[in-house]
Enzyme design. Structure first.
Site, PDB file in Angstrom:
ATOM      1  N   HIS A  26      -7.092   7.907   0.981  1.00  0.00           N
ATOM      2  CA  HIS A  26      -5.859   7.130   0.942  1.00  0.00           C
ATOM      3  C   HIS A  26      -5.731   6.205   2.155  1.00  0.00           C
ATOM      4  O   HIS A  26      -5.876   6.624   3.297  1.00  0.00           O
ATOM      5  CB  HIS A  26      -4.680   8.104   0.911  1.00  0.00           C
ATOM      6  CG  HIS A  26      -3.360   7.495   0.600  1.00  0.00           C
ATOM      7  ND1 HIS A  26      -3.028   7.020  -0.649  1.00  0.00           N
ATOM      8  CD2 HIS A  26      -2.275   7.281   1.384  1.00  0.00           C
ATOM      9  CE1 HIS A  26      -1.795   6.548  -0.627  1.00  0.00           C
ATOM     10  NE2 HIS A  26      -1.316   6.684   0.596  1.00  0.00           N
ATOM     11  N   ASP A  53       0.838  -1.197   0.000  1.00  0.00           N
ATOM     12  CA  ASP A  53       0.000   0.000   0.000  1.00  0.00           C
ATOM     13  C   ASP A  53       0.876   1.251   0.000  1.00  0.00           C
ATOM     14  O   ASP A  53       1.925   1.292   0.628  1.00  0.00           O
ATOM     15  CB  ASP A  53      -0.927   0.013   1.225  1.00  0.00           C
ATOM     16  CG  ASP A  53      -0.181   0.011   2.557  1.00  0.00           C
ATOM     17  OD1 ASP A  53       0.044   1.101   3.114  1.00  0.00           O
ATOM     18  OD2 ASP A  53       0.183  -1.079   3.036  1.00  0.00           O
ATOM     19  N   SER A  54       0.443   2.265  -0.758  1.00  0.00           N
ATOM     20  CA  SER A  54       1.105   3.570  -0.826  1.00  0.00           C
ATOM     21  C   SER A  54       2.564   3.410  -1.245  1.00  0.00           C
ATOM     22  O   SER A  54       2.850   2.949  -2.341  1.00  0.00           O
ATOM     23  CB  SER A  54       0.967   4.299   0.512  1.00  0.00           C
ATOM     24  OG  SER A  54       1.328   5.655   0.399  1.00  0.00           O
ATOM     25  N   ALA A  55       3.521   3.739  -0.353  1.00  0.00           N
ATOM     26  CA  ALA A  55       4.923   3.525  -0.693  1.00  0.00           C
ATOM     27  C   ALA A  55       5.186   2.062  -1.018  1.00  0.00           C
ATOM     28  O   ALA A  55       6.019   1.733  -1.866  1.00  0.00           O
ATOM     29  CB  ALA A  55       5.817   3.976   0.455  1.00  0.00           C
ATOM     30  N   LEU A  59      -2.028  -1.147  -3.834  1.00  0.00           N
ATOM     31  CA  LEU A  59      -3.085  -0.455  -3.103  1.00  0.00           C
ATOM     32  C   LEU A  59      -2.705   1.008  -2.944  1.00  0.00           C
ATOM     33  O   LEU A  59      -1.691   1.325  -2.312  1.00  0.00           O
ATOM     34  CB  LEU A  59      -3.287  -1.096  -1.725  1.00  0.00           C
ATOM     35  CG  LEU A  59      -3.488  -2.618  -1.679  1.00  0.00           C
ATOM     36  CD1 LEU A  59      -3.599  -3.085  -0.237  1.00  0.00           C
ATOM     37  CD2 LEU A  59      -4.726  -3.019  -2.465  1.00  0.00           C
TER      38      LEU A  59
END
Length: 345
Positions: A321, A184-186, A217
């Protein structure tokens, strides 16, 4: 010779100077250049001051999901937390999909033991009936890019090269023909960069490990020219996101159009080079980075000659987010987990 009083004053000044250097104390000569309160500050000299210690949840059996977990080391420098869901003894096969998971947090915060990460992965392992290996890569800004990519690549190589003498949970229960990269994200950014590396280097095939697919994600992608969703974001958040890559990768000469954070920048290699045959890309309607995820999906499915068989897009309506971390018991989180589980089958 200094008097006792003068010597005492000099010693006091030296101690203050030493403490200032150790703690990253701000001064006119060493101002704060990145303020990511309430997590950390970065000073002009490169020192970092963590403002609070992150909470840590110990590994072990989760009473809510019956998922078990334990901490292991994939190398001398990198640790990981492994999650094992309940095994269905009546199933035709006890071999489970294996997910190498990379957490978010802008490369800078959280760990595999952070409560929201641990809770998220317990839930995901239970719903998807998958073994999850959560890689605890080194954090920026103390460690600059590409350390994080290298940590995660080393963990992937470790999994691939230990087929016969792996960690017992992997040896007994992991299906090495169903290995997925997820984050997810980074962590989604890491998934993309590792999949590109798999495609260009082909190292995984030398270990006879099959990369079955990738799951991104709310991936952290950015660029110099802001998209509509980025422009609509809260100005304070947008400023921090806009300066994030420069802080964690100060050696980059391309800034926010570095190919690792903007895979669609001019001169970027084609997404046809992705070393996976299946992809699930998940976005959130209110995420500032939503537009870039959609652009990425469009470029993959319509603008490249990717040889994959399946590319799926899922968007969580009305969510922001990483909502699944902040609202683990919500209906939309349950829907997302179910969507991931369906992709794995």
């Amino acid at each position: 010779m200094l008097s006792a009083r003068a010597a005492g004053i000099l010693l006091y000044i030296m101690v203050l100077s030493l403490l200032s250097g150790i703690s990253g104390m701000a001064s006119d000569n060493n101002p704060v250049i990145y303020d990511y309160s309430p997590y950390f500050l970065v000073y002009k000299d490169g020192s970092v001051k963590r403002l609070k210690a992150g909470e840590q949840t110990p590994a072990g059996l989760d009473p809510l999901t019956n998922v078990d977990s334990k901490d292991i080391r994939s190398s001398a420098d990198v640790s990981a937390r492994i999650y094992l869901p309940p095994i269905n003894i009546n199933s035709n096969s006890t071999k489970l999909s294996l997910i190498l998971y990379f957490r978010g947090g802008g490369f800078c915060i959280f760990s595999s033991a952070s409560p929201i990460v641990h809770r998220h992965l317990n839930g995901l392992a239970a719903v998807s009936s998958s073994i999850i290996l959560s890689v605890d890569y080194h954090r920026a800004p103390e460690h600059h890019i590409p350390v994080q990519y290298d940590d995660c690549w080393a963990a992937l190589e470790w999994v691939a090269s230990h087929r016969s003498d792996a960690e017992p949970w992997l040896l007994d229960h992991a299906d090495y023909d169903r290995v997925y990269l997820a984050g997810d994200s980074a962590g989604g950014n890491i998934v993309h960069n590792l999949a590109m590396r798999v495609g260009s280097q082909g190292l995984i095939s030398s270990y006879s490990l099959k990369l079955a697919g990738t799951i991104l994600l709310d991936p952290y992608f950015w660029g110099k020219n802001l998209t509509a969703s980025e422009k609509a974001a809260d100005p304070v958040l947008r400023k921090k996101l806009d300066q994030l890559w420069g802080m964690i990768c100060p050696e980059s000469t391309a800034g926010n159009d570095d190919l690792r954070v903007n895979p669609l920048a001019a001169g970027a290699p084609s997404l046809a080079d992705l070393g996976c045959t299946r992809m699930l890309l998940c976005t959130s309607e209110k995420d500032a980075m939503r537009d870039r995820a959609l652009m990425y999906y469009e470029a993959l499915t319509k603008g490249s000659e990717w040889r994959g068989t399946t590319a799926e897009l899922y968007e969580a309506a009305g969510e922001d987010h990483e909502f699944y971390l902040n609202h683990p018991d919500s209906n939309n989180t349950a829907k997302l987990r179910a969507r991931i589980a369906a992709f794995l089958t």
